[in-house]
Enzyme design. Structure first.
Site, PDB file in Angstrom:
ATOM      1  N   LEU A 145       0.854  -1.184   0.000  1.00 31.37           N
ATOM      2  CA  LEU A 145       0.000   0.000   0.000  1.00 31.37           C
ATOM      3  C   LEU A 145       0.894   1.239   0.000  1.00 31.37           C
ATOM      4  O   LEU A 145       1.821   1.317   0.803  1.00 31.37           O
ATOM      5  CB  LEU A 145      -0.911   0.028   1.238  1.00 31.37           C
ATOM      6  CG  LEU A 145      -1.948  -1.087   1.383  1.00 31.37           C
ATOM      7  CD1 LEU A 145      -2.644  -0.978   2.739  1.00 31.37           C
ATOM      8  CD2 LEU A 145      -2.974  -1.018   0.262  1.00 31.37           C
ATOM      9  N   HIS A 146       0.590   2.186  -0.897  1.00 32.92           N
ATOM     10  CA  HIS A 146       1.427   3.390  -0.929  1.00 32.92           C
ATOM     11  C   HIS A 146       0.660   4.647  -1.320  1.00 32.92           C
ATOM     12  O   HIS A 146       1.155   5.747  -1.116  1.00 32.92           O
ATOM     13  CB  HIS A 146       2.584   3.197  -1.909  1.00 32.92           C
ATOM     14  CG  HIS A 146       2.180   3.244  -3.356  1.00 32.92           C
ATOM     15  ND1 HIS A 146       1.576   2.182  -3.985  1.00 32.92           N
ATOM     16  CD2 HIS A 146       2.268   4.226  -4.288  1.00 32.92           C
ATOM     17  CE1 HIS A 146       1.320   2.502  -5.236  1.00 32.92           C
ATOM     18  NE2 HIS A 146       1.725   3.736  -5.456  1.00 32.92           N
ATOM     19  N   ARG A 147      -0.535   4.510  -1.872  1.00 32.00           N
ATOM     20  CA  ARG A 147      -1.259   5.697  -2.339  1.00 32.00           C
ATOM     21  C   ARG A 147      -1.746   6.535  -1.166  1.00 32.00           C
ATOM     22  O   ARG A 147      -2.252   5.996  -0.174  1.00 32.00           O
ATOM     23  CB  ARG A 147      -2.415   5.300  -3.247  1.00 32.00           C
ATOM     24  CG  ARG A 147      -1.931   4.626  -4.506  1.00 32.00           C
ATOM     25  CD  ARG A 147      -2.955   4.551  -5.607  1.00 32.00           C
ATOM     26  NE  ARG A 147      -2.331   3.965  -6.798  1.00 32.00           N
ATOM     27  CZ  ARG A 147      -1.660   4.639  -7.702  1.00 32.00           C
ATOM     28  NH1 ARG A 147      -1.548   5.959  -7.592  1.00 32.00           N
ATOM     29  NH2 ARG A 147      -1.111   4.034  -8.736  1.00 32.00           N
TER      30      ARG A 147
END
Length: 365
Positions: free
Chosen positions: A208-210
């Site tokens: 997860l990075h957004r």
């Protein structure tokens, strides 16, 4: 013919690596073609050590523009100033950009203003979500590109709808998949495998990075909690950026089955993916790789610029509402995940097609 290959982030190098191989092959066959690998320095990645370049057989960049951090506008300005200076000192015949990062857009603008044609690899993909910086980069780059290399017929059609003539559009496939297929037999077992005594199909990989998922603390907590509660007691392996890890720790998100680890190298990460039961992600590129490897992929996004991974591949787009996780996981564990295929021309030969086309265009004249 001298080609500038532009890279600003680690995924860019993965897309460019097979192009370098194809250019070298053409050189060995007596073709007049050469390249200059330019790292804009847009993203600093501690995993981009010498071993990264050695693993993927990428030469060290000829030039590093050192764009560093700052806002997107600051990065854009720094990249443009640095690339313009380089071109004024030593002009090229073509600027080839890949993907959709700030460097892609910035170098395209500089090249065009100096009357150097631009080729865009991975042209035409669209999320139609203008809140994504990448979408703006795609739109600007494709509005000033001369040669468009697309991954799918749908991407080609997106370009036609925007007024690009067929003569400028080349459907060639996906160079990221060239790299995947080239190195698949060389994937390396990461340390975490033995440390946790992992087994094939016995764990789930998560990335997860957004900002919409990781910067909103309660949203992140809800997503992680839902994933943990519905993952059938399997370990969750989460290569995580240090900034996100701090957020997780600050929220008190510590589960016995949630294993946060430092970001992995290309060969190590894809070893984990290939042997996992499934991947949960908000990345676009990972869904391409899982499609080719036949690994179920659950994408926590409301849209995707890679619809082929959903329509043909192993990906399911479930949105960002935490309540959507449970039914997706139930589908996974029931054994009813959809059958998937691989998009046409994702065959490991995309870079060869691109170089063949560039040679036929004879851009040095």
């Amino acid at each position: 013919m001298k080609i500038d290959l532009i890279a600003g982030a680690r995924p860019n190098f993965m897309k460019i690596a097979p192009l370098i191989d194809a250019i070298r092959k053409a050189q060995n066959e007596g073709q007049n073609i050469n390249f200059r690998l330019i790292h804009t320095g847009q993203h600093y990645d501690k995993n981009m050590s010498d071993s990264f370049f050695e693993q993927l057989r990428i030469p060290q960049p000829h030039v590093n523009l050192g764009a560093g951090g700052g806002t997107q506008s600051e990065q854009t300005a720094t990249i443009m100033i640095g690339y313009e200076k380089l071109l004024l000192e030593s002009k090229s015949d073509l600027c080839l950009v890949v993907g959709d990062v700030t460097s892609t857009m910035a170098c395209s603008i500089v090249a065009q203003k100096l009357h150097i044609p631009v080729a865009h690899v991975e042209a035409g993909i669209r999320s139609y979500d203008w809140t994504m910086p990448e979408e703006i980069n795609r739109l600007v780059t494709d509005s000033i590109t001369n040669y468009f290399f697309t991954t799918t017929p749908e991407a080609s059609e997106n370009l036609r709808k925007s007024g690009i003539p067929d003569i400028s559009i080349y459907w060639v496939g996906n160079t990221m998949i060239d790299t995947l297929l080239m190195h698949r037999s060389r994937f390396q077992k990461p340390k975490i495998w033995d440390e946790l005594n992992l087994s094939k199909k016995g764990y789930i990989v998560m990335t997860l990075h957004r900002p919409g998922n990781v910067d909103e603390e309660e949203k992140l907590k809800s997503l992680i909690t839902e994933i943990i509660e519905n993952s059938n007691n399997l370990p969750l392996i989460f290569p995580v950026h240090p900034r996100t890890a701090k957020i997780l720790f600050g929220l008190g998100i510590q589960y016995r089955r949630l294993h946060t680890i430092d970001p992995l190298g290309y060969l190590e990460f894809n070893y984990l993916v290939e042997n996992s039961l499934a991947v949960i992600t908000d990345s676009g590129g990972i869904s391409e790789e899982t499609t080719v490897m036949g690994i179920p992929c659950i994408t926590l996004r409301n849209n995707t610029e890679r619809p082929e991974t959903v329509e043909i591949g192993s990906n399911e787009l479930i949105g960002t509402d935490p309540s959507a996780i449970k039914p997706a996981m139930e589908k996974l564990f029931s054994g009813n995940w959809k059958k998937c295929g691989v998009p046409e021309l994702w065959d490991g030969k995309s870079a060869e097609r691109i170089v063949e086309i560039l040679i036929k265009l004879n851009l040095a004249q």
